[in-house]
Write a protein that holds these residues in place. Structure first.
Motif, PDB file in Angstrom:
ATOM      1  N   GLU A 132      -2.710 -18.668  26.229  1.00  0.00           N
ATOM      2  CA  GLU A 132      -2.180 -17.322  26.054  1.00  0.00           C
ATOM      3  C   GLU A 132      -2.515 -16.392  27.220  1.00  0.00           C
ATOM      4  OE1 GLU A 132      -3.131 -15.655  22.282  1.00  0.00           O
ATOM      5  OE2 GLU A 132      -1.866 -17.081  21.196  1.00  0.00           O
ATOM      6  N   GLU A 133      -3.532 -16.741  27.995  1.00  0.00           N
ATOM      7  CA  GLU A 133      -3.881 -15.942  29.164  1.00  0.00           C
ATOM      8  C   GLU A 133      -3.195 -16.442  30.426  1.00  0.00           C
ATOM      9  OE1 GLU A 133      -5.725 -13.176  28.981  1.00  0.00           O
ATOM     10  OE2 GLU A 133      -5.792 -13.478  26.817  1.00  0.00           O
ATOM     11  N   SER A 169      -0.041 -11.172  26.181  1.00  0.00           N
ATOM     12  CA  SER A 169      -0.400  -9.841  25.677  1.00  0.00           C
ATOM     13  C   SER A 169       0.463  -8.767  26.337  1.00  0.00           C
ATOM     14  CB  SER A 169      -1.878  -9.554  25.941  1.00  0.00           C
ATOM     15  OG  SER A 169      -2.153  -9.565  27.327  1.00  0.00           O
ATOM     16  N   GLU A 170       0.426  -7.559  25.777  1.00  0.00           N
ATOM     17  CA  GLU A 170       1.262  -6.469  26.271  1.00  0.00           C
ATOM     18  C   GLU A 170       1.001  -6.157  27.742  1.00  0.00           C
ATOM     19  OE1 GLU A 170       3.769  -4.697  24.923  1.00  0.00           O
ATOM     20  OE2 GLU A 170       3.710  -6.077  23.226  1.00  0.00           O
ATOM     21  N   GLU A 171      -0.271  -6.209  28.148  1.00  0.00           N
ATOM     22  CA  GLU A 171      -0.593  -5.849  29.532  1.00  0.00           C
ATOM     23  C   GLU A 171      -0.252  -6.949  30.526  1.00  0.00           C
ATOM     24  OE1 GLU A 171      -4.556  -7.301  27.690  1.00  0.00           O
ATOM     25  OE2 GLU A 171      -2.754  -6.202  27.070  1.00  0.00           O
ATOM     26  N   HIS A 172       0.165  -8.122  30.031  1.00  0.00           N
ATOM     27  CA  HIS A 172       0.451  -9.240  30.921  1.00  0.00           C
ATOM     28  C   HIS A 172       1.942  -9.509  31.080  1.00  0.00           C
ATOM     29  CE1 HIS A 172      -3.817 -10.979  30.108  1.00  0.00           C
ATOM     30  NE2 HIS A 172      -3.800 -10.135  31.113  1.00  0.00           N
TER      31      HIS A 172
END
Length: 260
Positions: A132-133, A169-172
């Motif tokens: 996910e990262e 995630s939103e910031e990615h």
């Protein structure tokens, strides 16, 4: 060295360089009788399901085939009652193919007619996933007009989603939900994005084009990992209802020009 020999040497070098550059270009016009499985994976699984918000039947090989010089991708909506089986359910089933070769920076161009149903997502995308990262992805998708403050029922094929990701995630990730133009006029259109993963002398970015006109640029969350290029239809929860039986996307050709 005489002038004549010099000119001959230059012409030979130019020919060798031209052949090398041509060999790097990936081009497929789907004029054969079957999908070239030396170039393409025909996908057969399901992803991205959000059960509380809606389920779908994934993508299957039966919905991808060659016809009249086109790659045809079939979409089976909620009204489908036929014998084709999906993953977990037999409605909201799409199809997709992906390149066996992975690409990084390059120009990705497709001439196509997208599926004329706002309840089926037509998409062209690159994808590489580790966790996910570390999810590197670029998307050119229809319909749009369904991101906040719009709702799934506001989905409109004349709008598109232009996204790029380095994580989930939103910031990615970065997404533009833009009006692009009439997608149900019965004509082929050219969908393209140019991916600059970045060199010391060049800013990383992605540029999206529609019929060779620049429509959007992104300078954040730019992927830099080699990825497969995919084309297809699927049924995510965030678009409108699939109130149809059967419909299609037609792809005339695809061309990928790698950048150095």
């Amino acid at each position: 060295m005489s002038r004549t020999i010099f000119i001959i040497c230059v012409l030979i070098l130019q020919s060798q360089l031209s052949s090398t550059l041509s060999a790097q270009v990936f081009f497929e016009d789907f004029n054969g009788s079957e999908i070239d499985t030396d170039k393409w994976n025909v996908l057969n699984f399901k992803w991205g399901e959000n059960i509380p918000k809606g389920t779908h039947g994934g993508v299957i090989p039966e919905n991808v085939f060659i016809q009249d010089g086109n790659l045809v991708i079939r979409a089976l909506g909620d009204y489908y009652k036929g014998d084709i089986k999906g993953h977990g359910q037999n409605t909201k089933i799409g199809g997709a193919i992906s390149t066996k070769k992975k690409f990084t920076s390059g120009s990705f161009k497709v001439r196509a007619k997208i599926c004329p149903q706002p309840g089926a997502l037509s998409a062209f995308w690159t994808y590489y996933y580790e966790n996910e990262e570390y999810n590197h992805e670029i998307d050119f998708e229809f319909p749009g007009r369904n991101q906040y403050p719009f709702k799934p029922e506001d989905s409109d094929l004349d709008w598109g989603l232009l996204s790029n990701w380095r994580g989930v995630s939103e910031e990615h990730h970065s997404t533009a939900d833009l009006y692009i133009g009439n997608q149900t006029d019965g004509e082929y259109h050219i969908y393209r994005f140019d991916w600059y993963a970045g060199l010391e002398t060049e800013q990383p970015r992605i540029e999206w084009y529609y019929d060779n006109k620049l429509i959007h640029q992104s300078f954040e969350n730019i992927p830099d990992h080699a990825a497969e290029f995919s084309m297809g239809i699927w049924f995510p929860w965030w678009i409108g209802k699939s109130n149809f039986d059967i419909d299609y996307m037609y792809i005339d050709w695809v061309k990928i020009i790698p950048f150095e």
